[in-house]
Write a protein that holds these residues in place. Structure first.
Motif, mmCIF file in Angstrom:
data_model
loop_
_atom_site.group_PDB
_atom_site.id
_atom_site.type_symbol
_atom_site.label_atom_id
_atom_site.label_comp_id
_atom_site.label_asym_id
_atom_site.label_seq_id
_atom_site.Cartn_x
_atom_site.Cartn_y
_atom_site.Cartn_z
ATOM 1 N N GLU A 246 -31.169 -41.973 -49.345
ATOM 2 C CA GLU A 246 -30.326 -40.978 -49.217
ATOM 3 C C GLU A 246 -30.864 -39.980 -50.614
ATOM 4 N N SER A 247 -30.972 -40.322 -51.405
ATOM 5 C CA SER A 247 -31.248 -39.729 -52.907
ATOM 6 C C SER A 247 -32.690 -39.182 -52.395
ATOM 7 N N ARG A 248 -33.528 -39.403 -52.063
ATOM 8 C CA ARG A 248 -35.174 -39.633 -50.956
ATOM 9 C C ARG A 248 -34.789 -37.627 -50.271
ATOM 10 N N GLN A 249 -33.558 -38.283 -49.958
ATOM 11 C CA GLN A 249 -33.535 -36.847 -48.984
ATOM 12 C C GLN A 249 -33.035 -35.883 -49.134
ATOM 13 N N VAL A 250 -32.749 -36.113 -50.277
ATOM 14 C CA VAL A 250 -31.574 -34.601 -51.408
ATOM 15 C C VAL A 250 -32.834 -34.008 -51.847
ATOM 16 N N ILE A 251 -33.286 -34.456 -52.677
ATOM 17 C CA ILE A 251 -34.987 -34.607 -53.070
ATOM 18 C C ILE A 251 -35.444 -33.437 -52.316
ATOM 19 N N TYR A 252 -36.129 -34.284 -51.660
ATOM 20 C CA TYR A 252 -36.816 -33.312 -50.448
ATOM 21 C C TYR A 252 -36.921 -32.356 -49.913
ATOM 22 N N ALA A 253 -35.119 -31.933 -49.598
ATOM 23 C CA ALA A 253 -34.512 -30.987 -48.999
ATOM 24 C C ALA A 253 -34.029 -30.314 -50.207
ATOM 25 N N THR A 254 -33.887 -30.622 -51.302
ATOM 26 C CA THR A 254 -34.191 -29.294 -52.484
ATOM 27 C C THR A 254 -35.395 -29.053 -53.149
ATOM 28 N N GLY A 255 -36.566 -29.417 -52.717
ATOM 29 C CA GLY A 255 -37.607 -29.668 -53.453
ATOM 30 C C GLY A 255 -38.126 -28.764 -52.102
ATOM 31 N N ARG A 256 -37.778 -28.661 -50.873
ATOM 32 C CA ARG A 256 -38.510 -28.169 -49.821
ATOM 33 C C ARG A 256 -38.492 -26.441 -50.213
ATOM 34 N N ARG A 257 -37.314 -26.622 -50.921
ATOM 35 C CA ARG A 257 -36.345 -24.849 -50.785
ATOM 36 C C ARG A 257 -37.089 -24.689 -52.093
ATOM 37 N N LEU A 258 -37.288 -25.335 -53.069
ATOM 38 C CA LEU A 258 -37.811 -24.919 -54.318
ATOM 39 C C LEU A 258 -39.510 -24.323 -54.043
ATOM 40 N N ILE A 259 -40.571 -25.092 -53.466
ATOM 41 C CA ILE A 259 -41.195 -24.637 -53.218
ATOM 42 C C ILE A 259 -41.414 -24.042 -51.686
ATOM 43 N N SER A 260 -40.782 -23.484 -51.615
ATOM 44 C CA SER A 260 -40.516 -22.250 -50.598
ATOM 45 C C SER A 260 -40.531 -20.958 -51.302
ATOM 46 N N GLU A 261 -39.699 -21.184 -52.566
ATOM 47 C CA GLU A 261 -39.221 -19.787 -53.314
ATOM 48 C C GLU A 261 -40.213 -19.313 -53.835
ATOM 49 N N ARG A 262 -40.725 -20.783 -54.720
ATOM 50 C CA ARG A 262 -42.018 -20.526 -55.484
ATOM 51 C C ARG A 262 -43.440 -19.844 -54.430
ATOM 52 N N LYS A 263 -43.258 -19.782 -53.484
ATOM 53 C CA LYS A 263 -44.590 -19.984 -52.824
ATOM 54 C C LYS A 263 -44.447 -18.811 -52.398
ATOM 55 N N SER A 264 -43.070 -17.894 -52.714
ATOM 56 C CA SER A 264 -42.798 -16.507 -51.856
ATOM 57 C C SER A 264 -43.334 -15.803 -52.849
ATOM 58 N N THR A 265 -43.231 -16.429 -54.273
ATOM 59 C CA THR A 265 -43.875 -15.293 -55.697
ATOM 60 C C THR A 265 -45.618 -15.397 -56.030
ATOM 61 N N ILE A 266 -46.305 -16.098 -55.176
ATOM 62 C CA ILE A 266 -47.624 -16.082 -55.393
ATOM 63 C C ILE A 266 -48.071 -15.197 -54.256
ATOM 64 N N ILE A 267 -48.555 -14.196 -54.782
ATOM 65 C CA ILE A 267 -48.855 -13.002 -53.336
ATOM 66 C C ILE A 267 -50.676 -13.403 -53.073
ATOM 67 N N VAL A 268 -51.572 -14.286 -51.991
ATOM 68 C CA VAL A 268 -52.928 -15.040 -52.670
ATOM 69 C C VAL A 268 -53.640 -13.433 -51.059
ATOM 70 N N GLU A 269 -54.658 -12.612 -51.532
ATOM 71 C CA GLU A 269 -54.977 -12.106 -50.577
ATOM 72 C C GLU A 269 -56.707 -12.499 -50.830
ATOM 73 N N LYS A 270 -57.390 -11.959 -49.723
ATOM 74 C CA LYS A 270 -58.964 -12.259 -49.773
ATOM 75 C C LYS A 270 -59.694 -10.930 -50.930
ATOM 76 N N GLY A 271 -59.696 -11.464 -51.320
ATOM 77 C CA GLY A 271 -60.765 -11.230 -53.082
ATOM 78 C C GLY A 271 -60.092 -10.583 -53.702
ATOM 79 N N SER A 272 -58.524 -11.025 -53.918
ATOM 80 C CA SER A 272 -57.956 -10.852 -55.219
ATOM 81 C C SER A 272 -56.720 -11.325 -55.048
#
Length: 549
Positions: A246-272
């Protein structure tokens, strides 16, 4: 034609026969051909185990030295019984070989047990997968990354200081420093790893904090059968297994959200690329993963979450324990406590060092790193109270282990310095982390004494390259499986002590004796009150309310 009943009976006979052969081979035949059998070591009845003498802190601090005097630096002891030969060595050449060689891995049962909580993170993988993960997480624990996190440690320490000011009434107050420091390091880790505020200092109710805390606290309560046979957690899950899931389910649910938010702040484009200004470890981990030179291989989101869980498990708890033990040793030695307080009270020590501006980040770390007594107190604490008492390795193939000290075998032959001892596939090696930190031939005869000044003039054997441990300590191990976050731990300990010590004095409550107990980590408890669990109560008094000297 045999009947089904006859076939069933024959099947049972064959299974029982194979089981008996396996037992006879395990208990009688295999030990006769084990090369460790020829090593010197303590003897015992057939089913007697020396494990308690090896891992129980009440015995191990002196037992290691007794065995070394009697058998030399490399010997064997009995694990599950006389048939189970295990290697222990204090020969630094042998230790280096074992910890550096890919032949030796953490036992599968240990990795499987940890993976039920942490997933497939850095502490549960071996071989190529471990090497790849270490490459990805490396930038998150580089020196510059730790420098940027130091103000976070300082601000969290200030929150703890302010909270203690609310608690302390009149002249003094008895505080379970282990509990409070654990809450504070969790907050520091939350901000440093995820830019996520658990606010555990102010209350232990936040959902993600409760999930992490419950999962880690239950780790020490798993029965030996479920550790040895982890599949039981899936077939017949008990309340501990269900709570962990049950603890892992809570951790993973919150973690997925945090990873998604963090990825949205990192823009990766080809060559830059445009890199996020966030400096938490999760962001650095995602960036390292995305910019990995091996474009064919990256960590998945679940893999990233496993790394974060591993960081919290290995980093938050161990740092909290180390900080608690440092306050305990300072309480035992008020004269050292006073000297450290005077060093920390220097006017230029940390003026505005907790500022988050980049000009202050390096300054805070550099100032803390320049204080000699603070550095010595932290290292001496980590030497005397390593969070992990020892570690096991298993040989995955037959090998020859080099030694630098002579060994007199039971048949009278001598392995000379520069020679080798044989070990076969499947043999267990115990690396005595505490034992090496306490070794008299390395640290001198007063090795069990808290003496920070020893770090200003270490004997040659305790210095690189003679002593290969990170920070001159076995506490962090060394080699491919060394602790990647050792700078993190040392920096956080220094930051907390620099904030707390100038404001409070610490002393031992009258009549109280603190002992150590080993589980996954070495934890404190009050002797005679072990039923109350982990605790380290100290008398805390504000410095401005202390009697003048």
């Amino acid at each position: 034609m045999p009947t089904p009943l006859t076939l069933l009976l024959w099947s049972i006979v064959l299974l029982v026969g194979r089981g008996l052969l396996w037992i006879v081979n395990l208990l009688v035949i295999s030990p006769l051909f084990d090369p460790l059998r020829k090593l010197p070591g303590p003897t015992a009845p057939f089913f007697y185990s020396h494990i308690q003498r090896v891992v129980n802190p009440d015995f191990s601090a002196t037992q290691h030295e007794e065995w070394k005097k009697k058998y030399g630096k490399t010997f064997r002891y009995h694990g599950s019984g006389k048939f189970d030969y295990r290697l222990m060595t204090f020969d630094l050449r042998a230790v280096s070989h074992i910890l550096m060689s890919p032949i030796y891995e953490k036992p599968r049962v240990t990795r499987t047990f940890l993976s039920t909580m942490l997933g497939k993170g850095i502490f549960t993988t071996e071989g190529a997968e471990h090497t790849f993960q270490r490459k990805i997480i490396g930038p998150a624990f580089a020196l510059q990354s730790i420098k940027t996190l130091t103000p976070i440690f300082l601000r969290t320490a200030e929150e703890l200081r302010d909270k203690w000011d609310e608690i302390i009434s009149n002249d003094e107050h008895q505080i379970d420093v282990c509990h409070w420091v654990s809450r504070a390091t969790f907050d520091a880790f939350g901000m440093a790893c995820l830019t996520y505020n658990f606010r555990a200092i102010h209350g232990e109710t936040e959902e993600l904090y409760v999930a992490f805390r419950k999962m880690f606290d239950l780790a020490d309560r798993k029965g030996i059968l479920r550790i040895l046979v982890p599949v039981l957690d899936k077939l017949w899950p008990d309340w501990i297994a269900r709570a962990v899931r049950e603890s892992r389910q809570v951790i993973y649910a919150t973690g997925r959200r945090l990873i998604s938010e963090r990825k949205s702040t990192i823009i990766v484009e080809k060559g830059s690329s445009k890199v996020s200004n966030e400096k938490d470890l999760l962001t650095l981990l995602i960036q390292s993963n995305l910019y990995n030179n091996d474009s064919t291989r990256t960590l998945s989101d679940p893999d990233l979450l496993d790394q974060i869980s591993s960081f919290f498990f290995a980093g938050s708890d161990t740092t909290a324990l180390s900080l608690s033990w440092s306050l305990y040793y300072l309480a035992l030695h008020p004269e050292i406590q006073t000297r450290l307080r005077e060093e920390l009270a220097h006017p230029t020590t940390l003026d505005s060092a907790s500022s988050s501006s980049s000009s202050h980040e390096d300054r805070a770390y550099d100032i803390l790193d320049s204080l000699p007594l603070l550095d010595s107190v932290v290292r001496e604490t980590l030497r005397l109270a390593p969070p992990v008492h020892g570690t096991l390795r298993v040989a995955t193939q037959n090998d020859q282990i080099p030694v630098s000290e002579p060994i007199t075998m039971t048949d009278g032959t001598v392995v000379a310095p520069g020679g080798y001892i044989s070990i076969r596939k499947g043999s267990i090696i115990h690396i005595p982390i505490e034992g090496l930190n306490y070794a008299k031939d390395i640290w001198s005869e007063d090795t069990l004494k808290f003496r920070p000044e020893r770090w200003s003039s270490l004997p040659p054997v305790a210095q690189p390259p003679n002593f290969p441990g990170l920070a001159n300590l076995m506490t962090f191990s060394f080699g491919p499986n060394s602790c990647p976050g050792y700078r993190f731990t040392i920096s956080e300990m220094k930051a907390f002590l620099s904030v707390i010590l100038p404001h409070y004095t610490f002393s031992i409550p009258e009549g109280q004796i603190i002992s150590k107990r080993n589980g996954l980590f070495t934890r404190p408890f009050v002797k005679g009150k072990s039923q109350m669990g982990v605790q380290l109560p100290l008398v805390v008094k504000r410095v401005d309310e202390c009697d003048p000297l």
